[in-house]
Enzyme design. Structure first.
Site, PDB file in Angstrom:
ATOM      1  N   ARG A  55      44.972  36.731  48.556  1.00 41.82           N
ATOM      2  CA  ARG A  55      45.796  37.207  47.443  1.00 41.82           C
ATOM      3  C   ARG A  55      47.270  37.158  47.848  1.00 41.82           C
ATOM      4  NH1 ARG A  55      47.980  40.780  49.656  1.00 41.82           N
ATOM      5  NH2 ARG A  55      49.366  41.113  47.898  1.00 41.82           N
ATOM      6  N   GLY A  56      48.142  37.429  46.822  1.00 44.94           N
ATOM      7  CA  GLY A  56      49.576  37.282  47.034  1.00 44.94           C
ATOM      8  C   GLY A  56      49.951  35.894  46.532  1.00 44.94           C
ATOM      9  N   ALA A  57      51.033  35.821  45.766  1.00 42.80           N
ATOM     10  CA  ALA A  57      51.349  34.578  45.052  1.00 42.80           C
ATOM     11  C   ALA A  57      51.455  33.357  45.977  1.00 42.80           C
ATOM     12  CB  ALA A  57      52.626  34.772  44.238  1.00 42.80           C
ATOM     13  N   ARG A  95      43.127  32.685  38.458  1.00 40.94           N
ATOM     14  CA  ARG A  95      44.046  33.803  38.170  1.00 40.94           C
ATOM     15  C   ARG A  95      45.264  33.236  37.445  1.00 40.94           C
ATOM     16  NH1 ARG A  95      45.462  38.050  42.756  1.00 40.94           N
ATOM     17  NH2 ARG A  95      45.641  39.437  40.959  1.00 40.94           N
ATOM     18  N   GLN A 202      46.767  47.760  47.423  1.00 46.19           N
ATOM     19  CA  GLN A 202      47.327  46.779  48.367  1.00 46.19           C
ATOM     20  C   GLN A 202      48.368  47.420  49.282  1.00 46.19           C
ATOM     21  OE1 GLN A 202      46.871  46.263  45.099  1.00 46.19           O
ATOM     22  NE2 GLN A 202      46.436  44.127  44.619  1.00 46.19           N
ATOM     23  N   ASP A 243      55.335  37.507  41.419  1.00 51.69           N
ATOM     24  CA  ASP A 243      54.272  36.524  41.154  1.00 51.69           C
ATOM     25  C   ASP A 243      54.741  35.371  40.268  1.00 51.69           C
ATOM     26  OD1 ASP A 243      52.753  39.142  41.876  1.00 51.69           O
ATOM     27  OD2 ASP A 243      51.352  37.487  42.130  1.00 51.69           O
ATOM     28  N   ASN A 253      55.395  41.183  38.650  1.00 39.70           N
ATOM     29  CA  ASN A 253      54.859  41.571  39.962  1.00 39.70           C
ATOM     30  C   ASN A 253      53.784  42.620  39.722  1.00 39.70           C
ATOM     31  OD1 ASN A 253      54.949  41.322  42.872  1.00 39.70           O
ATOM     32  ND2 ASN A 253      55.751  43.399  42.903  1.00 39.70           N
ATOM     33  N   LYS A 254      53.179  43.068  40.785  1.00 40.39           N
ATOM     34  CA  LYS A 254      52.067  44.012  40.690  1.00 40.39           C
ATOM     35  C   LYS A 254      52.356  45.175  39.755  1.00 40.39           C
ATOM     36  CE  LYS A 254      48.874  43.710  42.008  1.00 40.39           C
ATOM     37  NZ  LYS A 254      47.832  43.152  41.101  1.00 40.39           N
TER      38      LYS A 254
HETATM   39  O1  MRU Z   1      47.062  41.038  42.731  1.00 36.29           O
HETATM   40  P1  MRU Z   1      47.786  40.654  43.990  1.00 36.29           P
HETATM   41  O2  MRU Z   1      47.472  41.550  45.130  1.00 36.29           O
HETATM   42  O3  MRU Z   1      47.607  39.196  44.320  1.00 36.29           O
HETATM   43  O4  MRU Z   1      49.321  40.871  43.620  1.00 36.29           O
HETATM   44  C1  MRU Z   1      50.278  40.476  44.567  1.00 36.29           C
HETATM   45  C2  MRU Z   1      51.640  40.921  44.257  1.00 36.29           C
HETATM   46  O5  MRU Z   1      51.910  41.476  43.223  1.00 36.29           O
HETATM   47  C3  MRU Z   1      52.687  40.572  45.260  1.00 36.29           C
HETATM   48  O6  MRU Z   1      53.724  41.505  45.236  1.00 36.29           O
HETATM   49  C4  MRU Z   1      53.252  39.186  44.934  1.00 36.29           C
HETATM   50  O7  MRU Z   1      52.227  38.248  44.859  1.00 36.29           O
HETATM   51  C5  MRU Z   1      54.245  38.731  45.936  1.00 36.29           C
HETATM   52  S1  MRU Z   1      53.489  38.295  47.469  1.00 36.29           S
HETATM   53  C6  MRU Z   1      54.712  37.673  48.440  1.00 36.29           C
END
Ligand code: MRU
Length: 356
Positions: A55-57, A95, A202, A243, A253-254
């Site tokens: 996970r994470g963009a 996703r 997270q 993201d 973002n999250k």
């Molecule tokens: O649902 P996730 O855990 O994939 O969400 C991730 C985030 O919101 C991060 O802040 C974002 O991807 C940036 S990661 C460098």
């Protein structure tokens, strides 16, 4: 499955030595166990993204690029590009919000199509080279973002983090956590208040783990405690990843990032969004054009609890992301430097040619 509890700087995404699988850290098992998974089939890869094992963009973009390479090893000459396109579309559909996923899958796909006259083995080699380049470039961008981000902080500052934008979510330094990791390496005293980040935690599970491993002084709080922390002057900056950023600077973002940014504006705390250019989507005019993923009710009702903490069958709304309006953002930190408002102009100037 591989288990390893003895690694200081674990690599979140790698190819197995024979290239037949993508090896990831299963992020759903952290911080309790550091477990590696070798993924070989398109279904396993899709599930790993959907379930946030990876996970994470930036990380899902890097992962998917390697996934396409691994899958391509099984294609025959007759239907190579048909299968390639089908697998690319399938992985992209796992996703919707982080643009890195589509961008990197399309990048490797384009590289392959550009070699359409070559043998399957040569095209597959080209897919691997492109995936390696994506990871290398991400590491370099994260390092530059960490430097630029750190230039905004002073020794003794405490920053608020939300979700996880560290090495697990990228490669090497991460984005939102990069300045903290760099500061620790340089012996600076920059501390973190870590939002736990409901509902998938997270912050609690991953950010706290990464910061503690790196020797960064961090304190975990519930998301609802950020207001008091800011009101009491305990936070000098909010650092968040992204993201997908729209052309006007609106930043998805999250879920919960928007709330933190609104609080920060109320209490005069600067909000910095840190992201690589691979997260900027110039085809999205504003945040209203960014697709927001909605996830299952059990993430609210029962996941992480010893027993369900909501009545069975209660209706739930579980958007995984929100969009922080560009007016709430003090500065955007990319590998190219720190951008200030008006963001639309600055983004156009630096990233106008970005394609997906
Ligand atoms: O649902 P996730 O855990 O994939 O969400 C991730 C985030 O919101 C991060 O802040 C974002 O991807 C940036 S990661 C460098």
């Amino acid at each position: 499955m591989n288990t390893d509890t003895n690694i200081n700087r674990p690599q979140n995404i790698a190819l197995t030595s024979d290239g037949s699988a993508v090896r990831i850290i299963d992020q759903t098992r952290l911080p309790g166990a550091l477990i590696y998974l070798d993924l070989r089939t398109r279904e396993e890869m899709y599930e790993a993204i959907l379930s946030l094992r990876v996970r994470g963009a930036p990380a899902i973009g890097i992962f998917a690029a390697y996934a396409v390479y691994v899958l391509s090893r099984g294609y025959g000459a007759a239907d190579y590009f048909e299968r390639l396109d089908a697998d690319c579309d399938y992985l992209i559909s796992s996703r919707p919000t982080a643009v890195n996923l589509a961008r990197q899958v399309n990048r490797v796909r384009r590289a392959a199509h550009a070699r359409a006259d070559a043998s399957p083995a040569a095209v597959t080699a080209c897919l691997r080279a492109e995936a390696d380049a994506i990871r290398r470039e991400d590491a370099a961008m994260c390092r530059a973002i960490a430097e630029h981000g750190l230039s905004l902080l002073r020794d003794g500052d405490t920053v608020l983090t939300h979700c996880n934008a560290g090495p697990l979510a990228t490669s090497e330094y991460g984005t939102g956590l990069g300045p903290l990791l760099l500061a620790a390496e340089r012996g600076m005293d920059i501390r973190a208040l870590v939002d736990e980040t409901r509902p998938l935690l997270q912050g609690a599970r991953l950010t706290a783990w990464e910061l503690m491993n790196a020797g960064v002084d961090c304190t975990l709080i519930c998301d609802s405690m950020a207001a008091l922390a800011m009101k009491q002057g305990r936070v000098q900056a909010v650092l968040a990843g992204c993201d997908r950023m729209a052309a006007n600077g609106d930043a998805a973002n999250k879920i919960g990032t928007l709330g933190a940014a609104i609080l920060a504006q109320r209490y005069g705390v600067p909000v910095y969004i840190l992201l690589p250019s691979s997260t900027i989507d110039m085809t999205c005019p504003t945040g209203a054009d960014i697709p927001i993923e909605e996830r299952g009710a059990d993430e609210l009702r029962s996941l992480w609890y010893a027993s369900p903490m909501a009545p069975a069958g209660v209706k739930c709304w579980n958007p995984a992301f929100d969009v922080t309006d560009h007016e709430l953002i003090t500065a955007i930190v990319t590998e190219k430097g720190v951008l200030y408002p008006p963001f639309e102009t600055a983004l156009q100037q630096h990233f106008g040619g970005n394609s997906i």
